[in-house]
Design an enzyme around this catalytic site. Structure first.
Site, mmCIF file in Angstrom:
data_model
loop_
_atom_site.group_PDB
_atom_site.id
_atom_site.type_symbol
_atom_site.label_atom_id
_atom_site.label_comp_id
_atom_site.label_asym_id
_atom_site.label_seq_id
_atom_site.Cartn_x
_atom_site.Cartn_y
_atom_site.Cartn_z
ATOM 1 N N SER A 92 0.830 -1.208 0.000
ATOM 2 C CA SER A 92 0.000 0.000 0.000
ATOM 3 C C SER A 92 0.862 1.254 0.000
ATOM 4 C CB SER A 92 -0.929 0.002 1.220
ATOM 5 O OG SER A 92 -1.849 -1.057 1.182
ATOM 6 N N ARG B 111 0.926 8.048 5.902
ATOM 7 C CA ARG B 111 0.063 7.243 6.770
ATOM 8 C C ARG B 111 -1.351 7.817 6.800
ATOM 9 N NH1 ARG B 111 0.714 2.904 9.777
ATOM 10 N NH2 ARG B 111 2.900 2.827 9.144
ATOM 11 N N HIS C 51 -2.852 6.564 3.660
ATOM 12 C CA HIS C 51 -3.102 5.128 3.827
ATOM 13 C C HIS C 51 -4.388 4.886 4.607
ATOM 14 C CE1 HIS C 51 -2.409 1.185 5.946
ATOM 15 N NE2 HIS C 51 -2.151 0.826 4.699
#
Length: 220
Positions: free
Chosen positions: A15, A38, A41
């Site tokens: 990812s 992040r 994500h």
């Protein structure tokens, strides 16, 4: 920091590789990008590449505060639910959220205020805001109260994670943190998502990114 299987780790790494490829060029420093990545994500939303603002001292200040076992003051319980308690325990950090306390609710009703404002005032009455990490993911009025306390009472948190979501005052609350320099206030490190976007998921992602960065630095 987390109990994750090899397959889970491989999926996460894949990812991140996809995010790096699709995000393209950016101006973030490496550790800053690890925070933004992040966030992306957690949301699958590349807009955060453009709307996330990170103070130059934010990463260092946040990690040093964690290392000292700083209090982490949150606006909503959802943030506490998302944080990794075992990792925070390693650092000695305690988390606080007063928004559901009976006295906070009663004060908000009596003053025609918001629970978010009263919860921040309660945290301040316990001297929890200085040298803390303040995490606002839901309530713009909480972030506006923090800005007011910085200007009027001189509180000095180690880091403000200001990512409230919404249509009323969310944008303005984040802009108020950026404008503190115009009041001759010592700059307070911040991580903000400008505009209406944000939320508890974003706040948790940022905290976890800081914990991971601290581990990479060997702070814990």
């Amino acid at each position: 920091m987390r109990q994750i299987t090899n397959l889970g780790r491989n999926i996460e790494n894949k990812s991140f590789s996809i995010i790096d490829e699709e995000a393209g060029p950016h101006s973030f420093a490496q550790e800053e990008w690890e925070v933004v990545r992040r966030i992306i994500h957690a949301t699958a939303d590349f807009d955060y590449k453009n709307i996330t603002k990170i103070h130059p001292q934010a990463i260092d200040s946040g990690i040093q505060a964690l290392k000292k076992g700083c209090p982490i003051v949150c606006d909503v319980q959802m943030i506490l639910s998302g944080l990794n308690p075992e990792r925070l325990k390693v650092y000695g950090c305690k988390t606080y959220c007063f928004i559901s306390d009976e006295d906070v609710i009663e004060n908000a009703k009596r003053k025609n205020s918001t629970r978010a404002i009263e919860s921040i005032q309660k945290a301040n009455s316990f001297n929890l805001l200085n040298e803390s990490i303040i995490v606002i993911g839901n309530a713009p009025t909480a972030l506006l109260e923090i800005e007011k306390l910085i200007r009027q009472e001189g509180i000095k948190p180690a880091l403000i994670v200001g990512v409230p979501v919404g249509f009323v005052s969310a944008k303005e609350s984040k802009e108020s943190i950026l404008k503190l320099e115009y009041y001759n206030v010592t700059s307070i490190p911040y991580i903000l998502t400008m505009g209406r976007k944000g939320g508890s998921t974003i706040a948790v992602a940022i905290l976890h990114a800081l914990l991971l960065l601290s581990s990479k630095r060997g702070e814990r």
